[in-house]
Design an enzyme around this catalytic site. Structure first.
Site, short mmCIF file in Angstrom:
data_model
loop_
_atom_site.label_atom_id
_atom_site.label_comp_id
_atom_site.label_asym_id
_atom_site.label_seq_id
_atom_site.Cartn_x
_atom_site.Cartn_y
_atom_site.Cartn_z
N GLU A 212 0.81 -1.22 0.00
CA GLU A 212 0.00 0.00 0.00
C GLU A 212 0.84 1.27 0.00
O GLU A 212 0.57 2.23 0.74
CB GLU A 212 -0.99 -0.03 1.17
CG GLU A 212 -1.99 -1.18 1.01
CD GLU A 212 -2.94 -1.36 2.19
OE1 GLU A 212 -2.85 -0.58 3.15
OE2 GLU A 212 -3.76 -2.29 2.14
N GLU A 333 -4.82 -8.62 -1.46
CA GLU A 333 -5.36 -8.53 -0.10
C GLU A 333 -6.76 -7.96 -0.18
O GLU A 333 -6.98 -6.92 -0.79
CB GLU A 333 -4.47 -7.64 0.76
CG GLU A 333 -4.91 -7.51 2.21
CD GLU A 333 -4.01 -6.59 3.02
OE1 GLU A 333 -2.78 -6.71 2.90
OE2 GLU A 333 -4.53 -5.72 3.74
#
Length: 537
Positions: A212, A333
Protein backbone atom coordinates in the site's frame (compact mmCIF):
# COMPACT_ATOMS: atom_id res chain seq x y z
CA UNK A 1 -34.18 -26.90 -16.16
CA UNK A 2 -31.69 -26.52 -18.99
CA UNK A 3 -32.88 -24.67 -22.08
CA UNK A 4 -30.40 -25.17 -24.91
CA UNK A 5 -30.64 -22.38 -27.46
CA UNK A 6 -28.41 -24.19 -29.93
CA UNK A 7 -26.75 -27.54 -30.38
CA UNK A 8 -29.11 -29.92 -28.59
CA UNK A 9 -31.71 -30.30 -25.86
CA UNK A 10 -32.20 -32.20 -22.64
CA UNK A 11 -35.22 -34.24 -21.66
CA UNK A 12 -36.43 -35.64 -18.40
CA UNK A 13 -38.78 -38.17 -20.00
CA UNK A 14 -38.41 -41.76 -19.05
CA UNK A 15 -37.31 -41.12 -15.47
CA UNK A 16 -38.64 -43.75 -13.21
CA UNK A 17 -40.83 -43.11 -10.20
CA UNK A 18 -38.05 -44.21 -7.87
CA UNK A 19 -35.73 -41.51 -9.19
CA UNK A 20 -38.43 -38.88 -8.64
CA UNK A 21 -38.99 -39.99 -5.08
CA UNK A 22 -35.29 -40.05 -4.29
CA UNK A 23 -34.63 -36.63 -5.70
CA UNK A 24 -37.59 -34.95 -4.06
CA UNK A 25 -36.97 -36.55 -0.67
CA UNK A 26 -33.34 -35.43 -0.73
CA UNK A 27 -34.22 -31.75 -1.11
CA UNK A 28 -37.60 -31.64 0.62
CA UNK A 29 -36.14 -31.14 4.09
CA UNK A 30 -34.28 -28.08 2.88
CA UNK A 31 -36.95 -26.37 0.78
CA UNK A 32 -39.75 -27.06 3.25
CA UNK A 33 -37.75 -25.52 6.09
CA UNK A 34 -37.60 -22.12 4.38
CA UNK A 35 -40.29 -19.67 5.46
CA UNK A 36 -41.09 -17.55 2.41
CA UNK A 37 -43.62 -14.85 1.70
CA UNK A 38 -43.04 -14.47 -2.04
CA UNK A 39 -41.47 -16.17 -5.03
CA UNK A 40 -39.98 -14.86 -8.24
CA UNK A 41 -39.17 -16.60 -11.51
CA UNK A 42 -35.88 -15.90 -13.23
CA UNK A 43 -33.50 -17.12 -15.90
CA UNK A 44 -29.72 -17.29 -15.81
CA UNK A 45 -28.28 -17.06 -19.31
CA UNK A 46 -24.83 -18.57 -20.02
CA UNK A 47 -23.02 -17.77 -23.24
CA UNK A 48 -20.89 -20.84 -23.80
CA UNK A 49 -19.30 -19.72 -27.06
CA UNK A 50 -16.03 -18.58 -25.49
CA UNK A 51 -14.60 -17.90 -22.07
CA UNK A 52 -14.38 -14.34 -20.76
CA UNK A 53 -11.61 -15.00 -18.26
CA UNK A 54 -9.28 -17.59 -16.86
CA UNK A 55 -8.07 -17.99 -13.28
CA UNK A 56 -5.16 -19.84 -11.73
CA UNK A 57 -6.04 -23.37 -10.56
CA UNK A 58 -5.26 -22.14 -7.02
CA UNK A 59 -7.35 -18.98 -7.41
CA UNK A 60 -8.25 -19.02 -3.72
CA UNK A 61 -5.58 -17.40 -1.57
CA UNK A 62 -5.43 -16.18 2.03
CA UNK A 63 -3.11 -13.88 3.93
CA UNK A 64 -1.14 -13.98 7.14
CA UNK A 65 -0.19 -10.63 8.66
CA UNK A 66 2.38 -9.07 11.00
CA UNK A 67 -0.01 -7.34 13.41
CA UNK A 68 0.90 -8.04 17.07
CA UNK A 69 -1.68 -8.56 19.85
CA UNK A 70 -1.50 -4.85 20.70
CA UNK A 71 -3.08 -3.91 17.34
CA UNK A 72 -6.45 -2.40 18.22
CA UNK A 73 -9.16 -0.63 16.23
CA UNK A 74 -12.05 1.36 17.64
CA UNK A 75 -11.22 0.08 21.14
CA UNK A 76 -11.19 -3.59 20.13
CA UNK A 77 -8.05 -5.74 19.87
CA UNK A 78 -8.92 -8.54 17.45
CA UNK A 79 -5.59 -10.00 16.31
CA UNK A 80 -4.54 -12.11 19.29
CA UNK A 81 -1.55 -14.31 18.52
CA UNK A 82 -2.15 -14.42 14.76
CA UNK A 83 1.07 -12.64 13.80
CA UNK A 84 3.63 -14.26 11.54
CA UNK A 85 5.99 -13.88 14.49
CA UNK A 86 3.90 -15.73 17.10
CA UNK A 87 1.18 -17.81 15.45
CA UNK A 88 1.34 -21.43 16.57
CA UNK A 89 0.76 -23.91 13.77
CA UNK A 90 0.51 -26.89 16.09
CA UNK A 91 -3.27 -27.05 16.08
CA UNK A 92 -5.21 -29.74 14.28
CA UNK A 93 -7.70 -27.24 12.88
CA UNK A 94 -4.88 -25.46 11.05
CA UNK A 95 -3.28 -28.72 10.02
CA UNK A 96 -6.52 -29.88 8.40
CA UNK A 97 -7.71 -26.63 6.85
CA UNK A 98 -4.58 -26.08 4.73
CA UNK A 99 -4.46 -29.43 2.87
CA UNK A 100 -8.15 -29.18 1.94
CA UNK A 101 -7.13 -26.69 -0.76
CA UNK A 102 -4.13 -28.66 -2.06
CA UNK A 103 -2.40 -26.25 -2.13
CA UNK A 104 -3.60 -23.10 -0.41
CA UNK A 105 -1.84 -20.04 -1.74
CA UNK A 106 -0.65 -17.88 1.18
CA UNK A 107 0.45 -14.26 0.96
CA UNK A 108 2.65 -13.20 3.89
CA UNK A 109 2.49 -9.46 4.40
CA UNK A 110 0.49 -6.44 5.39
CA UNK A 111 0.93 -2.89 6.68
CA UNK A 112 3.91 -3.60 8.94
CA UNK A 113 5.90 -5.59 6.35
CA UNK A 114 7.66 -2.42 5.16
CA UNK A 115 9.01 -1.90 8.70
CA UNK A 116 10.40 -5.44 9.03
CA UNK A 117 14.11 -6.20 8.82
CA UNK A 118 15.45 -9.73 8.38
CA UNK A 119 18.02 -11.24 10.69
CA UNK A 120 21.43 -11.82 9.09
CA UNK A 121 24.88 -12.70 10.37
CA UNK A 122 25.61 -8.98 10.50
CA UNK A 123 22.14 -7.92 11.69
CA UNK A 124 20.79 -9.28 14.98
CA UNK A 125 17.09 -9.03 15.77
CA UNK A 126 15.99 -6.33 18.22
CA UNK A 127 12.60 -6.34 19.93
CA UNK A 128 9.80 -6.28 17.38
CA UNK A 129 6.85 -3.94 16.95
CA UNK A 130 6.82 -1.95 20.17
CA UNK A 131 3.63 0.10 20.33
CA UNK A 132 4.31 3.80 19.90
CA UNK A 133 1.91 6.56 18.90
CA UNK A 134 4.79 8.57 17.41
CA UNK A 135 5.68 5.84 14.90
CA UNK A 136 4.10 5.40 11.48
CA UNK A 137 1.37 2.74 11.73
CA UNK A 138 1.62 2.96 15.53
CA UNK A 139 4.50 0.52 15.96
CA UNK A 140 8.28 0.52 15.93
CA UNK A 141 10.38 -1.53 13.54
CA UNK A 142 10.02 -5.31 13.59
CA UNK A 143 12.41 -8.16 12.84
CA UNK A 144 12.10 -11.65 11.37
CA UNK A 145 14.52 -14.12 13.03
CA UNK A 146 15.81 -16.81 10.71
CA UNK A 147 14.78 -19.44 13.26
CA UNK A 148 11.18 -18.27 12.80
CA UNK A 149 11.59 -18.17 9.00
CA UNK A 150 12.80 -21.78 9.19
CA UNK A 151 9.77 -22.74 11.29
CA UNK A 152 7.32 -21.02 8.94
CA UNK A 153 8.77 -22.71 5.88
CA UNK A 154 8.80 -26.10 7.57
CA UNK A 155 5.07 -25.82 8.22
CA UNK A 156 4.27 -24.48 4.75
CA UNK A 157 6.20 -27.34 3.16
CA UNK A 158 4.27 -29.93 5.18
CA UNK A 159 0.96 -28.21 4.50
CA UNK A 160 1.66 -27.87 0.78
CA UNK A 161 1.19 -24.09 0.77
CA UNK A 162 2.27 -21.87 -2.12
CA UNK A 163 3.96 -18.92 -0.40
CA UNK A 164 4.12 -15.30 -1.56
CA UNK A 165 6.30 -13.13 0.67
CA UNK A 166 6.00 -9.32 0.93
CA UNK A 167 9.39 -7.57 1.14
CA UNK A 168 10.31 -4.41 3.07
CA UNK A 169 9.96 -1.71 0.40
CA UNK A 170 10.61 1.21 2.80
CA UNK A 171 14.07 0.00 3.75
CA UNK A 172 16.63 2.76 3.07
CA UNK A 173 14.12 5.46 2.24
CA UNK A 174 13.38 8.66 4.14
CA UNK A 175 9.99 10.29 4.59
CA UNK A 176 9.99 13.68 2.85
CA UNK A 177 8.24 16.81 4.13
CA UNK A 178 5.25 16.13 1.85
CA UNK A 179 4.79 12.67 3.38
CA UNK A 180 6.19 10.73 0.43
CA UNK A 181 8.98 8.18 0.69
CA UNK A 182 12.13 9.61 -0.89
CA UNK A 183 15.11 7.76 -2.30
CA UNK A 184 15.68 4.30 -3.72
CA UNK A 185 14.88 1.04 -1.98
CA UNK A 186 17.87 -0.42 -0.13
CA UNK A 187 17.62 -4.01 -1.29
CA UNK A 188 20.59 -5.46 0.62
CA UNK A 189 18.55 -6.84 3.53
CA UNK A 190 15.92 -8.36 1.22
CA UNK A 191 18.63 -9.88 -0.95
CA UNK A 192 20.16 -11.51 2.13
CA UNK A 193 16.76 -13.08 2.93
CA UNK A 194 16.31 -14.31 -0.63
CA UNK A 195 19.80 -15.83 -0.67
CA UNK A 196 19.19 -17.55 2.67
CA UNK A 197 15.83 -18.86 1.42
CA UNK A 198 17.33 -20.34 -1.74
CA UNK A 199 20.27 -21.92 0.10
CA UNK A 200 17.82 -23.57 2.52
CA UNK A 201 15.83 -24.87 -0.46
CA UNK A 202 12.62 -23.17 0.74
CA UNK A 203 10.05 -23.06 -2.07
CA UNK A 204 8.68 -19.55 -2.62
CA UNK A 205 5.93 -18.95 -5.16
CA UNK A 206 6.54 -15.23 -5.41
CA UNK A 207 8.33 -12.20 -3.96
CA UNK A 208 6.18 -9.07 -3.65
CA UNK A 209 7.61 -5.59 -3.09
CA UNK A 210 5.77 -3.25 -0.76
CA UNK A 211 2.37 -2.87 0.82
CA UNK A 212 0.00 0.00 0.00
CA UNK A 213 2.73 2.45 -1.05
CA UNK A 214 1.32 3.07 -4.53
CA UNK A 215 -0.91 6.00 -5.50
CA UNK A 216 -1.49 8.25 -2.51
CA UNK A 217 -0.39 5.38 -0.27
CA UNK A 218 -1.26 4.49 3.31
CA UNK A 219 1.11 6.24 5.69
CA UNK A 220 3.47 7.17 2.88
CA UNK A 221 3.86 6.62 -0.85
CA UNK A 222 6.50 5.95 -3.51
CA UNK A 223 6.52 7.63 -6.94
CA UNK A 224 5.76 5.31 -9.89
CA UNK A 225 9.08 5.85 -11.67
CA UNK A 226 11.03 5.03 -8.49
CA UNK A 227 8.86 1.97 -7.86
CA UNK A 228 9.53 0.79 -11.41
CA UNK A 229 13.28 1.12 -10.79
CA UNK A 230 12.99 -0.80 -7.51
CA UNK A 231 11.03 -3.62 -9.18
CA UNK A 232 13.72 -3.89 -11.86
CA UNK A 233 16.25 -4.22 -9.04
CA UNK A 234 14.19 -6.95 -7.34
CA UNK A 235 13.79 -8.84 -10.61
CA UNK A 236 17.56 -8.79 -11.14
CA UNK A 237 18.17 -10.06 -7.59
CA UNK A 238 15.72 -12.94 -8.05
CA UNK A 239 17.15 -13.82 -11.46
CA UNK A 240 20.78 -13.82 -10.26
CA UNK A 241 20.14 -15.61 -7.00
CA UNK A 242 18.06 -18.42 -8.43
CA UNK A 243 20.40 -18.83 -11.39
CA UNK A 244 23.36 -19.24 -9.05
CA UNK A 245 21.92 -21.21 -6.13
CA UNK A 246 18.55 -22.48 -7.20
CA UNK A 247 19.12 -24.40 -10.41
CA UNK A 248 16.75 -27.13 -9.28
CA UNK A 249 14.15 -24.65 -8.04
CA UNK A 250 11.50 -22.87 -10.05
CA UNK A 251 12.17 -19.15 -10.18
CA UNK A 252 9.46 -17.30 -8.22
CA UNK A 253 7.21 -14.62 -9.60
CA UNK A 254 7.90 -10.92 -8.97
CA UNK A 255 4.80 -9.04 -7.77
CA UNK A 256 3.93 -5.40 -7.06
CA UNK A 257 2.73 -2.89 -5.91
CA UNK A 258 0.18 -4.31 -3.44
CA UNK A 259 -1.80 -1.08 -3.14
CA UNK A 260 -5.17 0.40 -3.98
CA UNK A 261 -6.26 0.90 -7.56
CA UNK A 262 -5.06 4.23 -8.95
CA UNK A 263 -5.30 4.36 -12.73
CA UNK A 264 -2.81 7.18 -13.31
CA UNK A 265 -0.17 5.79 -10.93
CA UNK A 266 -0.50 2.23 -12.23
CA UNK A 267 -0.30 3.32 -15.87
CA UNK A 268 2.94 5.20 -15.23
CA UNK A 269 4.37 2.38 -13.14
CA UNK A 270 3.60 -0.36 -15.67
CA UNK A 271 4.82 1.74 -18.60
CA UNK A 272 8.14 2.41 -16.87
CA UNK A 273 8.74 -1.17 -15.71
CA UNK A 274 10.60 -3.43 -18.18
CA UNK A 275 8.11 -5.97 -19.45
CA UNK A 276 10.10 -8.99 -18.26
CA UNK A 277 10.65 -7.60 -14.73
CA UNK A 278 7.10 -7.85 -13.40
CA UNK A 279 4.86 -10.92 -13.66
CA UNK A 280 1.95 -9.90 -11.41
CA UNK A 281 0.25 -6.59 -10.64
CA UNK A 282 -1.42 -6.80 -7.22
CA UNK A 283 -4.10 -4.56 -5.78
CA UNK A 284 -6.14 -4.45 -2.57
CA UNK A 285 -9.91 -4.34 -2.00
CA UNK A 286 -11.55 -2.65 1.02
CA UNK A 287 -14.53 -1.16 -0.76
CA UNK A 288 -16.97 -1.41 2.16
CA UNK A 289 -15.24 1.33 4.15
CA UNK A 290 -14.08 1.23 7.79
CA UNK A 291 -14.90 -1.70 10.03
CA UNK A 292 -16.69 0.64 12.43
CA UNK A 293 -19.30 1.51 9.78
CA UNK A 294 -22.76 0.57 11.03
CA UNK A 295 -24.08 0.18 7.47
CA UNK A 296 -21.81 -2.67 6.36
CA UNK A 297 -24.65 -5.18 6.06
CA UNK A 298 -26.75 -2.71 4.06
CA UNK A 299 -23.88 -2.30 1.59
CA UNK A 300 -23.31 -6.05 1.32
CA UNK A 301 -26.99 -6.65 0.50
CA UNK A 302 -27.24 -3.78 -2.01
CA UNK A 303 -26.82 -5.05 -5.61
CA UNK A 304 -25.94 -1.55 -6.86
CA UNK A 305 -23.21 -1.21 -4.27
CA UNK A 306 -21.81 -4.61 -5.20
CA UNK A 307 -21.87 -3.65 -8.88
CA UNK A 308 -19.63 -0.69 -8.08
CA UNK A 309 -16.94 -3.11 -6.97
CA UNK A 310 -16.19 -4.02 -10.58
CA UNK A 311 -14.36 -0.75 -11.34
CA UNK A 312 -10.88 -1.76 -10.11
CA UNK A 313 -11.07 -5.11 -11.93
CA UNK A 314 -12.15 -3.67 -15.26
CA UNK A 315 -9.83 -0.67 -14.93
CA UNK A 316 -6.73 -2.73 -14.24
CA UNK A 317 -7.47 -5.11 -17.11
CA UNK A 318 -7.79 -2.09 -19.37
CA UNK A 319 -4.41 -0.75 -18.26
CA UNK A 320 -2.69 -4.10 -18.76
CA UNK A 321 -4.15 -4.30 -22.25
CA UNK A 322 -3.36 -0.74 -23.36
CA UNK A 323 0.19 -0.82 -21.99
CA UNK A 324 0.91 -4.15 -23.65
CA UNK A 325 2.08 -5.61 -20.35
CA UNK A 326 2.51 -9.37 -20.05
CA UNK A 327 1.78 -9.14 -16.31
CA UNK A 328 -1.46 -10.53 -14.90
CA UNK A 329 -3.76 -9.16 -12.20
CA UNK A 330 -4.15 -10.50 -8.67
CA UNK A 331 -6.09 -9.27 -5.68
CA UNK A 332 -3.28 -9.41 -3.15
CA UNK A 333 -5.36 -8.53 -0.10
CA UNK A 334 -9.12 -8.16 0.39
CA UNK A 335 -10.84 -7.81 3.74
CA UNK A 336 -13.82 -5.76 2.58
CA UNK A 337 -13.85 -3.42 5.60
CA UNK A 338 -10.54 -1.91 6.64
CA UNK A 339 -9.11 -1.59 10.15
CA UNK A 340 -9.61 -5.27 10.96
CA UNK A 341 -13.21 -5.65 9.77
CA UNK A 342 -16.26 -5.88 12.02
CA UNK A 343 -17.05 -8.70 14.44
CA UNK A 344 -20.16 -10.73 13.52
CA UNK A 345 -20.21 -9.17 10.06
CA UNK A 346 -16.94 -9.83 8.24
CA UNK A 347 -16.50 -13.14 10.08
CA UNK A 348 -20.16 -14.19 9.86
CA UNK A 349 -22.44 -15.75 7.26
CA UNK A 350 -23.52 -12.42 5.75
CA UNK A 351 -19.99 -11.80 4.53
CA UNK A 352 -20.15 -14.78 2.19
CA UNK A 353 -22.49 -12.71 0.01
CA UNK A 354 -19.77 -10.07 -0.45
CA UNK A 355 -16.87 -12.54 -0.61
CA UNK A 356 -18.34 -14.93 -3.17
CA UNK A 357 -19.63 -12.05 -5.27
CA UNK A 358 -16.11 -10.61 -5.25
CA UNK A 359 -14.64 -13.96 -6.32
CA UNK A 360 -17.13 -14.23 -9.17
CA UNK A 361 -16.62 -10.64 -10.28
CA UNK A 362 -12.82 -10.78 -10.07
CA UNK A 363 -12.69 -14.00 -12.09
CA UNK A 364 -14.95 -12.54 -14.78
CA UNK A 365 -12.36 -9.79 -15.31
CA UNK A 366 -9.53 -12.30 -15.76
CA UNK A 367 -8.07 -11.88 -12.26
CA UNK A 368 -5.83 -14.88 -11.67
CA UNK A 369 -5.69 -15.05 -7.86
CA UNK A 370 -7.76 -13.58 -5.02
CA UNK A 371 -6.14 -13.35 -1.56
CA UNK A 372 -8.53 -13.03 1.37
CA UNK A 373 -7.49 -10.94 4.35
CA UNK A 374 -7.02 -13.03 6.38
CA UNK A 375 -6.56 -16.72 7.02
CA UNK A 376 -6.35 -15.96 10.74
CA UNK A 377 -6.46 -12.60 12.48
CA UNK A 378 -8.65 -9.55 12.81
CA UNK A 379 -12.40 -9.82 12.41
CA UNK A 380 -12.23 -11.13 8.86
CA UNK A 381 -10.33 -14.40 9.19
CA UNK A 382 -11.39 -17.55 7.37
CA UNK A 383 -10.56 -19.21 10.68
CA UNK A 384 -11.54 -17.99 14.14
CA UNK A 385 -8.61 -16.09 15.67
CA UNK A 386 -9.00 -17.67 19.10
CA UNK A 387 -9.80 -21.34 18.46
CA UNK A 388 -9.01 -21.65 14.69
CA UNK A 389 -12.46 -23.11 13.94
CA UNK A 390 -13.54 -22.31 10.36
CA UNK A 391 -15.83 -19.34 9.89
CA UNK A 392 -18.56 -19.50 7.18
CA UNK A 393 -16.34 -17.99 4.49
CA UNK A 394 -13.89 -20.87 4.85
CA UNK A 395 -16.56 -23.25 3.57
CA UNK A 396 -17.60 -20.77 0.86
CA UNK A 397 -13.98 -20.63 -0.30
CA UNK A 398 -13.61 -24.41 -0.19
CA UNK A 399 -16.74 -25.00 -2.26
CA UNK A 400 -15.50 -22.49 -4.83
CA UNK A 401 -12.10 -24.19 -4.89
CA UNK A 402 -13.62 -27.64 -5.45
CA UNK A 403 -16.36 -26.73 -7.92
CA UNK A 404 -15.42 -23.67 -9.95
CA UNK A 405 -12.91 -24.39 -12.71
CA UNK A 406 -10.42 -21.99 -14.25
CA UNK A 407 -12.50 -21.10 -17.33
CA UNK A 408 -15.00 -18.30 -16.73
CA UNK A 409 -18.26 -18.07 -18.70
CA UNK A 410 -20.26 -14.98 -19.61
CA UNK A 411 -23.33 -15.02 -17.37
CA UNK A 412 -26.36 -12.77 -16.93
CA UNK A 413 -29.60 -13.00 -14.96
CA UNK A 414 -33.11 -11.71 -15.61
CA UNK A 415 -36.02 -11.70 -13.20
CA UNK A 416 -34.79 -9.75 -10.16
CA UNK A 417 -31.81 -7.58 -9.26
CA UNK A 418 -31.45 -9.45 -5.98
CA UNK A 419 -29.88 -12.52 -7.61
CA UNK A 420 -26.15 -12.52 -8.38
CA UNK A 421 -25.09 -15.15 -10.92
CA UNK A 422 -21.71 -16.49 -12.06
CA UNK A 423 -20.72 -19.59 -14.04
CA UNK A 424 -17.51 -21.49 -14.73
CA UNK A 425 -16.58 -24.68 -16.46
CA UNK A 426 -16.60 -27.27 -13.70
CA UNK A 427 -13.36 -28.11 -11.93
CA UNK A 428 -11.86 -31.54 -12.62
CA UNK A 429 -15.21 -32.80 -13.85
CA UNK A 430 -17.48 -32.53 -16.85
CA UNK A 431 -20.05 -29.78 -17.25
CA UNK A 432 -20.60 -26.32 -15.83
CA UNK A 433 -21.03 -24.97 -12.30
CA UNK A 434 -23.26 -22.05 -11.34
CA UNK A 435 -22.93 -19.77 -8.33
CA UNK A 436 -26.22 -18.10 -7.40
CA UNK A 437 -26.58 -15.62 -4.53
CA UNK A 438 -29.97 -14.46 -3.23
CA UNK A 439 -29.74 -11.07 -1.48
CA UNK A 440 -33.49 -10.91 -0.82
CA UNK A 441 -34.73 -11.39 2.74
CA UNK A 442 -38.11 -12.97 2.00
CA UNK A 443 -38.31 -13.95 -1.66
CA UNK A 444 -37.44 -17.34 -3.07
CA UNK A 445 -36.09 -17.39 -6.61
CA UNK A 446 -36.94 -20.24 -8.97
CA UNK A 447 -34.21 -20.10 -11.57
CA UNK A 448 -34.06 -21.76 -14.94
CA UNK A 449 -30.83 -22.08 -16.89
CA UNK A 450 -30.44 -21.13 -20.54
CA UNK A 451 -27.20 -21.98 -22.32
CA UNK A 452 -26.01 -20.95 -25.77
CA UNK A 453 -24.23 -23.57 -27.88
CA UNK A 454 -24.74 -26.20 -25.20
CA UNK A 455 -24.38 -29.89 -25.93
CA UNK A 456 -25.99 -32.58 -23.81
CA UNK A 457 -23.52 -35.37 -23.13
CA UNK A 458 -23.72 -38.72 -21.45
CA UNK A 459 -22.16 -39.01 -18.03
CA UNK A 460 -20.81 -42.04 -16.30
CA UNK A 461 -22.93 -43.88 -13.82
CA UNK A 462 -26.64 -44.58 -13.84
CA UNK A 463 -29.32 -43.19 -16.10
CA UNK A 464 -30.69 -41.39 -13.06
CA UNK A 465 -27.44 -39.43 -12.60
CA UNK A 466 -27.53 -38.41 -16.25
CA UNK A 467 -30.75 -36.47 -15.63
CA UNK A 468 -29.82 -34.84 -12.32
CA UNK A 469 -27.71 -31.93 -11.12
CA UNK A 470 -25.87 -31.54 -7.85
CA UNK A 471 -26.76 -28.63 -5.59
CA UNK A 472 -25.03 -27.13 -2.56
CA UNK A 473 -27.30 -24.75 -0.59
CA UNK A 474 -25.63 -22.53 2.02
CA UNK A 475 -27.74 -20.82 4.69
CA UNK A 476 -27.13 -19.18 8.05
CA UNK A 477 -27.81 -21.09 11.23
CA UNK A 478 -31.22 -20.01 12.50
CA UNK A 479 -31.52 -17.70 9.48
CA UNK A 480 -29.34 -15.25 11.42
CA UNK A 481 -27.05 -13.40 9.00
CA UNK A 482 -24.68 -12.64 11.88
CA UNK A 483 -24.26 -16.31 12.73
CA UNK A 484 -20.79 -17.81 12.54
CA UNK A 485 -22.29 -21.22 11.83
CA UNK A 486 -23.25 -22.18 8.29
CA UNK A 487 -25.59 -24.92 7.07
CA UNK A 488 -25.04 -26.94 3.91
CA UNK A 489 -28.31 -28.37 2.59
CA UNK A 490 -29.84 -27.85 6.03
CA UNK A 491 -27.02 -29.53 7.99
CA UNK A 492 -24.56 -27.71 10.24
CA UNK A 493 -20.96 -27.69 8.99
CA UNK A 494 -18.56 -28.33 11.85
CA UNK A 495 -15.01 -29.64 12.16
CA UNK A 496 -14.59 -32.92 14.02
CA UNK A 497 -13.44 -31.91 17.50
CA UNK A 498 -11.45 -35.11 17.93
CA UNK A 499 -9.62 -35.46 14.63
CA UNK A 500 -9.87 -31.91 13.31
CA UNK A 501 -11.14 -33.26 9.99
CA UNK A 502 -13.16 -31.01 7.70
CA UNK A 503 -16.79 -32.15 7.23
CA UNK A 504 -17.81 -33.72 3.95
CA UNK A 505 -19.36 -31.18 1.61
CA UNK A 506 -22.01 -33.36 0.03
CA UNK A 507 -24.62 -32.16 -2.46
CA UNK A 508 -28.27 -32.97 -2.88
CA UNK A 509 -29.57 -34.01 -6.28
CA UNK A 510 -32.31 -32.30 -8.24
CA UNK A 511 -33.90 -32.98 -11.62
CA UNK A 512 -32.52 -31.02 -14.55
CA UNK A 513 -36.08 -30.26 -15.63
CA UNK A 514 -36.80 -28.47 -12.35
CA UNK A 515 -35.75 -24.87 -11.67
CA UNK A 516 -33.01 -24.19 -9.14
CA UNK A 517 -34.75 -23.04 -5.97
CA UNK A 518 -32.80 -20.37 -4.10
CA UNK A 519 -34.20 -19.57 -0.67
CA UNK A 520 -34.10 -16.04 0.78
CA UNK A 521 -30.65 -14.98 2.00
CA UNK A 522 -29.00 -18.13 0.66
CA UNK A 523 -26.22 -19.19 -1.69
CA UNK A 524 -26.32 -22.09 -4.15
CA UNK A 525 -23.61 -23.84 -6.12
CA UNK A 526 -25.19 -25.98 -8.85
CA UNK A 527 -23.07 -28.50 -10.77
CA UNK A 528 -24.61 -29.56 -14.09
CA UNK A 529 -22.45 -32.43 -15.27
CA UNK A 530 -24.18 -33.53 -18.47
CA UNK A 531 -24.12 -30.16 -20.27
CA UNK A 532 -20.98 -28.83 -21.88
CA UNK A 533 -20.25 -25.76 -23.99
CA UNK A 534 -17.50 -24.95 -26.52
CA UNK A 535 -15.72 -22.68 -24.03
CA UNK A 536 -15.14 -25.66 -21.74
CA UNK A 537 -13.49 -27.91 -24.32
Amino acid sequence: MIINNMGGSSSSTGLCLLLSLLIHSSIFFFVASQSTTAAVEGTVFINGSSRIGRTNPNFICATLDWWPPEKCDYGTCSWGRASLLNLSFYNFFICSTFPAFSPLKIRLGGTLQDKVIYETQQQACPASFIKSSSEMFGFSQGCLPMSRWDELNSFFRKAGAAVVFGLNALNGRTIASDGSAAGAWNSSNAEALIRYTVKKNFAIFGWELGNELSGSGIGTSVAPDQYASDITNLHDIVRRTYARFGKRMKKPLVLAPGGFYDANWLTQFINKTPKNSLQVVTHHIYNLGPGVDTHLVDKILDPSYLDGGSSPFSGLQGILKTTGSSAVAWVGEAGGAYNSGHNLVTNAFVFSFWYLDQLGMAASYNTKTYCRQSLIGGNYGLLNTTNFVPNPDYYSALLWHRLMGTKVLSTSFSGTKKIRAYAHCSKESQGITLLLINLDSNTTANVRVSTENAITVRTGGSKANAHAREEYHLTANGNDLHSQTVLLNGKVLAVNNTSGSIPLLEPVQARLSDPITIAPFSIVFAHIANVTVPACK
